[in-house]
Each structure stands twice: as structure tokens, then as C-alpha cells.
Scaffold this motif. Structure first.
Motif, PDB file in Angstrom:
ATOM      1  N   ILE A 236       0.889  -0.944   0.268  1.00  0.00           N
ATOM      2  CA  ILE A 236      -0.610  -0.208   0.157  1.00  0.00           C
ATOM      3  C   ILE A 236       0.886   1.068  -0.149  1.00  0.00           C
ATOM      4  O   ILE A 236       1.734   0.928   0.657  1.00  0.00           O
ATOM      5  CB  ILE A 236      -0.778  -0.499   0.684  1.00  0.00           C
ATOM      6  N   PHE A 237       0.757   1.989  -0.876  1.00  0.00           N
ATOM      7  CA  PHE A 237       1.444   3.463  -0.607  1.00  0.00           C
ATOM      8  C   PHE A 237       0.374   4.234  -0.511  1.00  0.00           C
ATOM      9  O   PHE A 237      -0.982   4.254  -0.826  1.00  0.00           O
ATOM     10  CB  PHE A 237       1.504   4.146  -2.558  1.00  0.00           C
ATOM     11  N   CYS A 238       0.712   5.053   0.691  1.00  0.00           N
ATOM     12  CA  CYS A 238      -0.190   6.235   1.058  1.00  0.00           C
ATOM     13  C   CYS A 238       1.174   7.091   1.916  1.00  0.00           C
ATOM     14  O   CYS A 238       1.307   7.205   2.452  1.00  0.00           O
ATOM     15  CB  CYS A 238      -0.749   5.485   2.437  1.00  0.00           C
TER      16      CYS A 238
ATOM     17  N   GLY B 295       3.233  -7.473   3.956  1.00  0.00           N
ATOM     18  CA  GLY B 295       3.581  -6.310   2.827  1.00  0.00           C
ATOM     19  C   GLY B 295       3.329  -5.330   2.991  1.00  0.00           C
ATOM     20  O   GLY B 295       4.364  -5.336   4.088  1.00  0.00           O
ATOM     21  N   LEU B 296       3.718  -4.373   2.680  1.00  0.00           N
ATOM     22  CA  LEU B 296       4.641  -3.215   2.720  1.00  0.00           C
ATOM     23  C   LEU B 296       3.625  -2.164   2.738  1.00  0.00           C
ATOM     24  O   LEU B 296       2.419  -2.620   2.113  1.00  0.00           O
ATOM     25  CB  LEU B 296       5.678  -2.986   1.352  1.00  0.00           C
ATOM     26  N   LEU B 297       3.853  -1.406   3.536  1.00  0.00           N
ATOM     27  CA  LEU B 297       3.313   0.203   3.991  1.00  0.00           C
ATOM     28  C   LEU B 297       4.920   1.249   3.481  1.00  0.00           C
ATOM     29  O   LEU B 297       5.334   1.214   3.950  1.00  0.00           O
ATOM     30  CB  LEU B 297       2.349   0.721   4.847  1.00  0.00           C
TER      31      LEU B 297
ATOM     32  N   TYR C 159       7.610   0.542   5.957  1.00  0.00           N
ATOM     33  CA  TYR C 159       7.006  -0.311   6.774  1.00  0.00           C
ATOM     34  C   TYR C 159       7.014  -1.755   5.673  1.00  0.00           C
ATOM     35  O   TYR C 159       6.098  -1.755   5.216  1.00  0.00           O
ATOM     36  CB  TYR C 159       5.859   0.398   7.335  1.00  0.00           C
ATOM     37  N   VAL C 160       6.532  -3.099   7.687  1.00  0.00           N
ATOM     38  CA  VAL C 160       5.953  -3.904   7.215  1.00  0.00           C
ATOM     39  C   VAL C 160       4.525  -4.363   8.544  1.00  0.00           C
ATOM     40  O   VAL C 160       4.932  -4.156   8.999  1.00  0.00           O
ATOM     41  CB  VAL C 160       7.102  -5.111   6.405  1.00  0.00           C
TER      42      VAL C 160
END
Length: 283
Positions: free
Chosen positions: A225-227, A254-256, A279-280
Motif C-alpha cells: 500500500i502506498f499512502c 505486505g509493505l506500507l 514499513y512491513v
């Protein structure tokens, strides 16, 4: 000689519309309730310049009349224009470039469907950059098994994103190989423009979404997720709620991806820092 008669500007903003302190306070409250955006006190001039267009569109001269009109019609389309006007869209292709090789390493060699969510897609540069990265990493199979969900609260920006047309000057900042592979140069009446190639556009699905909404029309699991560069407009309580909702939508590893000025380490324990603004999800 007075400033008015000297031929020199006083530096003051010439205003033909009435914006009182109470109006500005109400605007700050409404955009916070509607979109979670925290407007600082020094944003008053920005608010005036952006919303003045809406008042003139409706033939109004006082912000109080405009706000009363909004509040009388909670479901009116004008709320969309109000929100769009106060949303900041600053983006570029491959912005914060160190994120994209990390995404490539994360999905390389994976079997099955690859899904990435761009949660603040703006005018499309970020989700298209994600799609290009996936194509470069996964090869021709990318279009068949990779998907980018791109959402934003600003419907005007999403309209530009769906069109996928950008000034050539902006696109030319990319490596020439990427420009040739992923864009079509405009000719004739489209001279000076470039359009994202259909095979790239086909990988991206755009939709309007308010991160403050009680439910989201997106379903996980996502590989990433790209935020990025949106959380800075929210207060800590809002940031916490959004991060807590992101976690179950990510795959176990999953990565943030966050913006360069955002730090989530002290907001929630659902993620751990893996690298620079990456972040993971914790198991």
C-alpha cells in the motif's frame, strides 16, 4: 505620497469577497469533518483564493452565504467541489524514487496475482509509476497478473489521472528508455503532451475514496500500500485509525510506503520500520 498613489503594491491581498474569522473557523471544521484535513491558521489566504472561485461561480459575495448553502444541502454535489478545492495535489512520476526498487524486489519471483493500492493517487503519476515498475519487474506477464488500485478523494484529480495525459515537459524528466516504453508522444493538436500507453493504463483502476469513510470500497489482500504525503494533513487520532484499517488489507509480509516527512513508528504497533519510510506489517 500614499501607497495607493505611488504605483507600488502594498503587498496586501485585494479581496472582493467577505471572509470573516468565523467563516474561516467553520471552513476548517467542515473540511476536517469531511476529509480529515487539518488546516493550519496560516492557510487562510490559500482557502480564500481556492474557494473564491466557487463563490463567484454561484454569484455569492460572502463566505457565510456559501457555507450556509452547503450546510442546507448535505448531499449536494457542491461538497465535492468544496473538498476538491481544499485538497493539495503535489506529485510526480517516480517521486521518492527509492521506494520503487524496494517494490520491485518485494514482488520479484512471486507467483500468483500481484496487487498494489495507491491510496492517495492524485492525478495519477504515482499509480502509473507503480504499474511501470511492475511491468519492468514482471515482464509481459505483468498486465495479466498485476493490478494497481488507485483512489483519491479529489474527483477532479482522478479525472486527469484516468485521461493519463501529461505535459511532455513533465514526462521528459524520466529516463528516455521509460519515456519510449511507457508513453505516446502527442502530435498535431496534442503537440507538447504525452499519454500513458494503453497497456500501462489497463493495469490501473481508478476510483474515488475518502479515507475517513466508515467503509472502503477496496478489498485486500495487497502486496503493498502506498499512502504517501497525505497523513501529514491528518491529526494523530485520524492517522491511527487509518493505519489500523490498512493492516488487515495487507498480506502478512505486505509493505506500507510512507512519505518522506511521515513517521508511523510511534502511532501504531501494527507495523515495524523496514527501511527509509517503508514499513512491513507485523504478523
Amino acid at each position: 505620497m500614499t501607497a495607493a498613489g505611488s504605483g507600488w503594491s502594498t503587498g496586501r491581498l485585494e479581496r472582493d469577497l467577505e471572509l470573516t474569522d468565523a467563516d474561516f473557523a467553520r471552513i476548517r471544521q467542515l473540511i476536517y469533518q469531511r476529509a480529515g484535513i487539518v488546516l493550519a491558521e496560516h492557510k487562510r489566504e490559500m482557502v480564500y483564493s481556492r474557494l473564491a472561485k466557487r463563490l463567484r461561480h454561484h454569484g455569492l459575495t460572502r463566505f457565510s452565504d456559501y457555507l450556509a448553502r452547503l450546510e442546507r444541502q448535505p448531499e449536494a454535489r457542491e461538497w465535492e467541489a468544496f473538498t476538491n478545492a481544499l485538497t493539495t495535489n503535489l506529485t510526480a512520476f517516480f517521486r521518492e524514487a527509492h521506494h520503487f526498487p524496494l517494490l520491485a524486489d518485494h514482488v520479484r519471483g512471486r507467483a500468483g496475482r500481484i496487487r498494489v493500492w495507491s491510496a492517495a493517487a492524485s492525478s495519477g503519476e504515482e499509480p502509473y509509476s507503480i504499474a511501470m515498475t511492475l511491468m519492468e519487474t514482471l515482464g509481459q506477464q505483468a498486465a495479466q497478473r498485476a493490478e494497481v488500485i488507485a483512489t483519491d478523494i479529489d474527483t477532479d484529480a482522478l479525472g486527469k489521472a484516468r485521461a493519463g495525459v501529461y505535459p511532455l515537459e513533465q514526462v521528459s524528466k524520466l529516463e528516455e528508455a521509460r519515456v519510449k516504453r511507457f508513453f505516446q508522444r502527442g502530435r498535431g493538436t496534442h503537440q507538447g503532451l504525452a499519454r500513458v500507453r494503453p497497456e500501462v493504463a489497463a493495469m490501473v483502476e481508478f476510483d474515488a475514496l475518502n479515507l475517513l469513510a466508515p467503509s472502503w470500497a477496496v478489498q485486500g489482500p495487497f502486496d503493498a500500500i502506498f499512502c504517501r504525503n497525505i497523513m501529514i494533513y491528518f491529526d494523530k487520532a485520524t492517522q491511527t485509525r487509518i493505519l489500523e484499517r490498512f493492516a488487515p488489507l495487507l498480506k502478512p509480509d505486505g509493505l506500507l510506503f510512507a512519505g518522506h516527512s511521515e513517521n508511523f513508528s510511534y502511532i501504531t504497533d501494527r507495523f515495524r520500520l523496514r527501511g527509509q519510510t517503508v514499513y512491513v506489517r507485523k504478523p
